[in-house]
Every structure is written in structure tokens, then in C-alpha cells.
Design a protein around this motif. Structure first.
Motif, PDB file in Angstrom:
ATOM      1  N   ALA A  19     -84.880  46.574   3.861  1.00 39.19           N
ATOM      2  CA  ALA A  19     -84.862  47.659   2.902  1.00 39.19           C
ATOM      3  C   ALA A  19     -84.464  48.948   3.590  1.00 39.19           C
ATOM      4  O   ALA A  19     -85.011  49.307   4.619  1.00 39.19           O
ATOM      5  CB  ALA A  19     -86.234  47.817   2.255  1.00 39.19           C
ATOM      6  N   ALA A  20     -83.506  49.641   2.989  1.00 41.91           N
ATOM      7  CA  ALA A  20     -82.990  50.856   3.603  1.00 41.91           C
ATOM      8  C   ALA A  20     -84.057  51.937   3.715  1.00 41.91           C
ATOM      9  O   ALA A  20     -84.001  52.782   4.585  1.00 41.91           O
ATOM     10  CB  ALA A  20     -81.799  51.366   2.794  1.00 41.91           C
ATOM     11  N   GLN A  21     -85.038  51.960   2.799  1.00 37.55           N
ATOM     12  CA  GLN A  21     -86.036  53.015   2.801  1.00 37.55           C
ATOM     13  C   GLN A  21     -87.182  52.743   3.772  1.00 37.55           C
ATOM     14  O   GLN A  21     -88.070  53.574   3.928  1.00 37.55           O
ATOM     15  CB  GLN A  21     -86.588  53.198   1.384  1.00 37.55           C
ATOM     16  N   CYS A  22     -87.212  51.584   4.395  1.00 41.48           N
ATOM     17  CA  CYS A  22     -88.244  51.284   5.384  1.00 41.48           C
ATOM     18  C   CYS A  22     -87.777  51.793   6.744  1.00 41.48           C
ATOM     19  O   CYS A  22     -87.061  51.094   7.475  1.00 41.48           O
ATOM     20  CB  CYS A  22     -88.519  49.784   5.432  1.00 41.48           C
ATOM     21  N   VAL A  23     -88.152  53.007   7.065  1.00 39.50           N
ATOM     22  CA  VAL A  23     -87.723  53.639   8.302  1.00 39.50           C
ATOM     23  C   VAL A  23     -88.952  54.120   9.057  1.00 39.50           C
ATOM     24  O   VAL A  23     -90.057  54.164   8.530  1.00 39.50           O
ATOM     25  CB  VAL A  23     -86.771  54.819   8.023  1.00 39.50           C
ATOM     26  N   GLY A  24     -88.737  54.492  10.311  1.00 41.26           N
ATOM     27  CA  GLY A  24     -89.841  54.979  11.126  1.00 41.26           C
ATOM     28  C   GLY A  24     -90.016  54.146  12.383  1.00 41.26           C
ATOM     29  O   GLY A  24     -89.064  53.548  12.888  1.00 41.26           O
ATOM     30  N   SER A  25     -91.253  54.089  12.869  1.00 40.53           N
ATOM     31  CA  SER A  25     -91.507  53.363  14.111  1.00 40.53           C
ATOM     32  C   SER A  25     -91.414  51.868  13.879  1.00 40.53           C
ATOM     33  O   SER A  25     -91.597  51.370  12.776  1.00 40.53           O
ATOM     34  CB  SER A  25     -92.888  53.726  14.671  1.00 40.53           C
ATOM     35  N   SER A  26     -91.126  51.149  14.949  1.00 45.50           N
ATOM     36  CA  SER A  26     -90.916  49.706  14.886  1.00 45.50           C
ATOM     37  C   SER A  26     -92.176  48.960  15.302  1.00 45.50           C
ATOM     38  O   SER A  26     -92.919  49.407  16.185  1.00 45.50           O
ATOM     39  CB  SER A  26     -89.750  49.333  15.815  1.00 45.50           C
ATOM     40  N   TYR A  27     -92.396  47.811  14.665  1.00 47.28           N
ATOM     41  CA  TYR A  27     -93.531  46.973  15.047  1.00 47.28           C
ATOM     42  C   TYR A  27     -93.389  46.514  16.495  1.00 47.28           C
ATOM     43  O   TYR A  27     -94.386  46.400  17.220  1.00 47.28           O
ATOM     44  CB  TYR A  27     -93.621  45.765  14.118  1.00 47.28           C
ATOM     45  N   ALA A  28     -92.165  46.261  16.924  1.00 46.29           N
ATOM     46  CA  ALA A  28     -91.938  45.810  18.297  1.00 46.29           C
ATOM     47  C   ALA A  28     -92.446  46.833  19.311  1.00 46.29           C
ATOM     48  O   ALA A  28     -92.908  46.469  20.395  1.00 46.29           O
ATOM     49  CB  ALA A  28     -90.449  45.542  18.522  1.00 46.29           C
ATOM     50  N   GLU A  29     -92.383  48.118  18.932  1.00 46.11           N
ATOM     51  CA  GLU A  29     -92.851  49.168  19.837  1.00 46.11           C
ATOM     52  C   GLU A  29     -94.367  49.153  19.985  1.00 46.11           C
ATOM     53  O   GLU A  29     -94.900  49.714  20.944  1.00 46.11           O
ATOM     54  CB  GLU A  29     -92.405  50.535  19.314  1.00 46.11           C
ATOM     55  N   GLN A  30     -95.058  48.518  19.028  1.00 44.00           N
ATOM     56  CA  GLN A  30     -96.522  48.481  19.075  1.00 44.00           C
ATOM     57  C   GLN A  30     -97.039  47.319  19.922  1.00 44.00           C
ATOM     58  O   GLN A  30     -98.226  47.253  20.222  1.00 44.00           O
ATOM     59  CB  GLN A  30     -97.093  48.355  17.656  1.00 44.00           C
ATOM     60  N   LEU A  31     -96.156  46.392  20.279  1.00 45.13           N
ATOM     61  CA  LEU A  31     -96.585  45.237  21.061  1.00 45.13           C
ATOM     62  C   LEU A  31     -96.849  45.636  22.506  1.00 45.13           C
ATOM     63  O   LEU A  31     -96.144  46.471  23.071  1.00 45.13           O
ATOM     64  CB  LEU A  31     -95.517  44.138  21.025  1.00 45.13           C
ATOM     65  N   SER A  32     -97.860  45.028  23.094  1.00 45.16           N
ATOM     66  CA  SER A  32     -98.155  45.272  24.503  1.00 45.16           C
ATOM     67  C   SER A  32     -97.070  44.632  25.370  1.00 45.16           C
ATOM     68  O   SER A  32     -96.329  43.748  24.903  1.00 45.16           O
ATOM     69  CB  SER A  32     -99.515  44.678  24.859  1.00 45.16           C
ATOM     70  N   PRO A  33     -96.949  45.048  26.627  1.00 45.17           N
ATOM     71  CA  PRO A  33     -95.970  44.405  27.515  1.00 45.17           C
ATOM     72  C   PRO A  33     -96.162  42.888  27.586  1.00 45.17           C
ATOM     73  O   PRO A  33     -95.177  42.138  27.620  1.00 45.17           O
ATOM     74  CB  PRO A  33     -96.229  45.072  28.867  1.00 45.17           C
ATOM     75  N   ALA A  34     -97.427  42.449  27.592  1.00 43.23           N
ATOM     76  CA  ALA A  34     -97.680  41.008  27.640  1.00 43.23           C
ATOM     77  C   ALA A  34     -97.186  40.326  26.368  1.00 43.23           C
ATOM     78  O   ALA A  34     -96.599  39.238  26.420  1.00 43.23           O
ATOM     79  CB  ALA A  34     -99.176  40.744  27.833  1.00 43.23           C
ATOM     80  N   GLU A  35     -97.416  40.976  25.197  1.00 45.06           N
ATOM     81  CA  GLU A  35     -96.942  40.405  23.932  1.00 45.06           C
ATOM     82  C   GLU A  35     -95.420  40.396  23.867  1.00 45.06           C
ATOM     83  O   GLU A  35     -94.814  39.438  23.366  1.00 45.06           O
ATOM     84  CB  GLU A  35     -97.520  41.199  22.764  1.00 45.06           C
ATOM     85  N   GLN A  36     -94.794  41.436  24.375  1.00 45.70           N
ATOM     86  CA  GLN A  36     -93.336  41.485  24.383  1.00 45.70           C
ATOM     87  C   GLN A  36     -92.755  40.394  25.281  1.00 45.70           C
ATOM     88  O   GLN A  36     -91.752  39.749  24.932  1.00 45.70           O
ATOM     89  CB  GLN A  36     -92.855  42.860  24.834  1.00 45.70           C
ATOM     90  N   ALA A  37     -93.400  40.179  26.439  1.00 47.90           N
ATOM     91  CA  ALA A  37     -92.939  39.124  27.344  1.00 47.90           C
ATOM     92  C   ALA A  37     -93.100  37.753  26.696  1.00 47.90           C
ATOM     93  O   ALA A  37     -92.224  36.878  26.811  1.00 47.90           O
ATOM     94  CB  ALA A  37     -93.703  39.192  28.663  1.00 47.90           C
ATOM     95  N   LEU A 232     -93.072  46.476  10.570  1.00 48.83           N
ATOM     96  CA  LEU A 232     -92.496  45.143  10.706  1.00 48.83           C
ATOM     97  C   LEU A 232     -91.113  45.094  10.080  1.00 48.83           C
ATOM     98  O   LEU A 232     -90.191  44.489  10.636  1.00 48.83           O
ATOM     99  CB  LEU A 232     -93.415  44.112  10.056  1.00 48.83           C
ATOM    100  N   PHE A 233     -90.929  45.752   8.945  1.00 53.50           N
ATOM    101  CA  PHE A 233     -89.616  45.766   8.310  1.00 53.50           C
ATOM    102  C   PHE A 233     -88.601  46.524   9.150  1.00 53.50           C
ATOM    103  O   PHE A 233     -87.430  46.152   9.214  1.00 53.50           O
ATOM    104  CB  PHE A 233     -89.725  46.371   6.902  1.00 53.50           C
ATOM    105  N   VAL A 234     -89.032  47.617   9.781  1.00 52.94           N
ATOM    106  CA  VAL A 234     -88.131  48.345  10.679  1.00 52.94           C
ATOM    107  C   VAL A 234     -87.684  47.424  11.811  1.00 52.94           C
ATOM    108  O   VAL A 234     -86.501  47.364  12.166  1.00 52.94           O
ATOM    109  CB  VAL A 234     -88.809  49.612  11.237  1.00 52.94           C
ATOM    110  N   SER A 235     -88.643  46.680  12.380  1.00 56.95           N
ATOM    111  CA  SER A 235     -88.296  45.730  13.438  1.00 56.95           C
ATOM    112  C   SER A 235     -87.377  44.635  12.911  1.00 56.95           C
ATOM    113  O   SER A 235     -86.467  44.184  13.618  1.00 56.95           O
ATOM    114  CB  SER A 235     -89.565  45.093  14.024  1.00 56.95           C
ATOM    115  N   MET A 236     -87.633  44.178  11.684  1.00 55.81           N
ATOM    116  CA  MET A 236     -86.776  43.155  11.100  1.00 55.81           C
ATOM    117  C   MET A 236     -85.336  43.649  10.986  1.00 55.81           C
ATOM    118  O   MET A 236     -84.393  42.948  11.346  1.00 55.81           O
ATOM    119  CB  MET A 236     -87.302  42.763   9.717  1.00 55.81           C
ATOM    120  N   LEU A 237     -85.191  44.882  10.492  1.00 52.73           N
ATOM    121  CA  LEU A 237     -83.855  45.449  10.372  1.00 52.73           C
ATOM    122  C   LEU A 237     -83.193  45.581  11.734  1.00 52.73           C
ATOM    123  O   LEU A 237     -82.037  45.188  11.922  1.00 52.73           O
ATOM    124  CB  LEU A 237     -83.932  46.812   9.690  1.00 52.73           C
TER     125      LEU A 237
END
Length: 330
Positions: A19-37, A232-237
């Protein structure tokens, strides 16, 4: 308008929503380094986790494969421009649903209300404790669904509504449509035949056969806060336009497991059931349809939700197993 919203909501929830209107911070940015790995480790093990545009060739047959999103985003315009010539020159376009199926679905909502609504027996406020129902009613209201209407919705359907964050609701209600509809419009204007990969009733059969308690579990895991859903939608996009389809899907798995008040094992079970029903079973059911289409046509376009492309049971792997050579779209 409401009937149109129901149709789009049903179709949206079976691919990768955007959705174009879902903007802002990304869910991926909220993940810890361990979760990202861990996310990267899991994603790296998924076949065809990267890529949304592919070409499959076998002998003289050619298939252009497009992983779509179902709600509009302006970045889809140049993406469609890349494949427009392929769509306009195709012998046949295969989609999850064509305009004919969408019209049939809208009519079914009118003539068979029990498909989506509880027409007899206890309604949701009677099936849930007061606190839980209050959360659900509030979440529904934020999406423009009055509590009295949400109370009568089949729990599986309301869970799909709640999986769409409030930031995406306006695009859904106004009918701003995504890449699959751009492809439909191009094919229709050029007189290219279109065919659905499955019956319109497939969507209902996937969920209505589940016991009510399982449907309620599905409803509960979609009670993620609007803030997390928007992230989550921002991360999806971001993931979709970076062609990181596997990462997108796995982030959804992580988010479901972190819904407050839901046992992580229950969330994982619900996600696994959704993955099996929405992706794996349908992908395998589509293959005979694709085989028949190839037998009758030399040049196909297949446009389906991007999540259908990835994995051992994804469309790309199933085509590879059937002798097709796959290359990323140039």
C-alpha cells in the motif's frame, strides 16, 4: 463500494499486499542483529528467494513469470513497463483471478452472504471473551468496519481484514489496484485472452472447511498492533521492490510469532497452515492448469502473488522440476 472492498480484500490477502500510504519506519529495522542474521540464514536456504520477474523456456515454449502485489504503489508503474510488451504479445495470460472471476465473486457476496457472514448461531462477541472482542472491535473500527458488522463476520474472513493495516484501507476502498490489475488492463485492451488458475470458490474452500476454533486462532494472530503492521508493510514494500521475496515472507512469520498474548507455537502452527493452504496446495493445483495452457499456447504470461514464486513448492521450482530453464527477466 463495500462489495468492491470485500472483493479486493479477498484477493489482496492471497498474495503479497502492498500500500502506497503505508510509509515510515521498517519492521526490519526493529529486528535485533541476531534476528536479522537468522532471517538472512533462513532466507538464503529458500530456493528462488530473490527475484520477481522470470523467463522460463522449454523447447520453443516461453513463459514470462511475474510475482505481483495486489494493491497499488507508484513504483509498480516502471515495473509494468518492463513487462508490458510481453503481456501485449502473449497468447494467454494466466492469473489467480481474471475480471470474470472478480465479477463472479462480487455476485456471490450478494447472493450467498453466509460465505462471509455468520447467518445463524453465535456471533463473534458470543464466541470470544469480552476483552478479546473489544480488541477486535477496535481493530475493525480502525479499518472502517463497524463493530456490529465485524461481529457477524466469519472469523477467517475478519482475520484477513485485520491483516491489512489501517494505512492500507483507503487504497483498498477506493479500488487503487496493483500489478496484476495493470496486467489485466493491458491484456484486455490488446485483446489477449486471460484465464484463471483456479475456481473463484477455491478461496472459500481453503478456510471454511477449518473448524471455528482454528479460524479464531487465525483471527487472534492477526491482532498485531497497527504500528507493527504498518512497519511490516513498509518492510514488505522495501523487500518486494528489492526482489527479496523470501525475506518478506519470513518477516511475516517472525511478526506473527511476536503478537502479544499469543503463544508462539500457536502462531507458528497458524502460519504453517496458512503457508500450506495459501501457497503450497494452490501451487501444486495450478501446475496441471499451466501444463494444459502450454500444450495449447507457445507464449504465456503467468502473474501471481510474489510469494507463490519461492520455495521448494514454489511455481519456479515446480517448473524447474518439469524441465523448464529459468532465468531472471532482463
Amino acid at each position: 463500494m463495500f462489495r468492491r472492498a470485500i472483493t479486493i480484500a479477498l484477493l489482496t490477502c492471497f498474495g503479497l499486499p502492498a500500500a502506497a500510504q503505508c510509509v515510515g519506519s521498517s519492521y526490519a529495522e526493529q529486528l535485533s542483529p541476531a534476528e536479522q542474521a537468522e532471517l538472512r540464514r533462513v532466507t538464503d536456504a529458500i530456493p528462488y528467494a530473490q527475484g520477481t520477474l522470470w523467463t522460463a523456456t522449454r523447447d520453443s515454449d516461453v513463459i514470462t513469470i511475474v510475482g505481483t502485489v495486489h494493491i497499488y504503489d507508484p513504483r509498480l508503474e516502471p515495473l509494468y513497463a518492463q513487462i508490458e510488451e510481453n503481456v501485449l504479445s502473449a497468447d494467454l495470460v494466466l492469473l489467480e483471478a481474471t475480471p470474470a472471476e472478480e465479477a463472479e465473486l462480487e455476485q456471490m457476496v450478494i447472493t450467498q452472504p453466509d460465505l462471509l457472514f455468520i447467518t445463524e448461531g453465535p456471533t463473534l462477541p458470543e464466541l470470544l471473551d469480552a476483552e478479546t472482542w473489544e480488541l477486535i472491535a477496535d481493530a475493525s473500527t480502525q479499518r472502517g468496519i463497524p463493530g456490529f458488522m465485524a461481529a457477524k463476520m466469519q472469523p477467517w474472513y475478519l482475520s484477513l481484514i485485520l491483516s491489512i493495516p489501517p494505512c492500507a484501507t483507503q487504497d483498498m476502498l477506493t479500488g487503487r489496484l496493483g500489478l496484476d490489475h495493470m496486467i489485466m488492463a493491458g491484456a484486455e485492451d490488446a485483446g489477449v485472452p486471460m484465464q484463471a488458475l483456479e475456481s473463484v470458490t477455491t478461496m472459500f474452500d481453503l478456510f471454511t472447511n477449518n473448524p471455528v476454533d482454528e479460524q479464531i486462532d487465525m483471527l487472534m494472530v492477526n491482532l498485531t498492533s497497527p504500528e507493527v503492521q504498518q512497519q511490516l508493510f513498509v518492510s514488505m514494500l522495501d523487500s518486494y521492490f528489492a526482489q527479496e521475496v523470501g525475506a518478506l515472507w519470513e518477516m511475516t512469520r517472525i511478526a506473527m510469532a511476536e503478537v502479544p498474548g499469543i503463544d508462539p507455537s500457536t502462531a507458528e502452527d497458524v502460519f504453517a497452515e496458512m503457508e500450506q493452504s495459501l501457497l503450497v496446495t494452490r501451487n501444486h493445483n495450478w501446475m496441471p492448469v499451466i501444463t494444459d495452457a502450454v500444450a495449447a499456447h507457445d507464449n504465456l504470461v503467468i502473474a501471481v502473488g510474489a510469494a507463490h514464486l519461492m520455495g521448494e513448492d514454489g511455481i519456479l521450482r515446480l517448473l524447474e522440476n518439469d524441465g523448464w530453464d529459468l532465468t531472471p527477466f532482463p
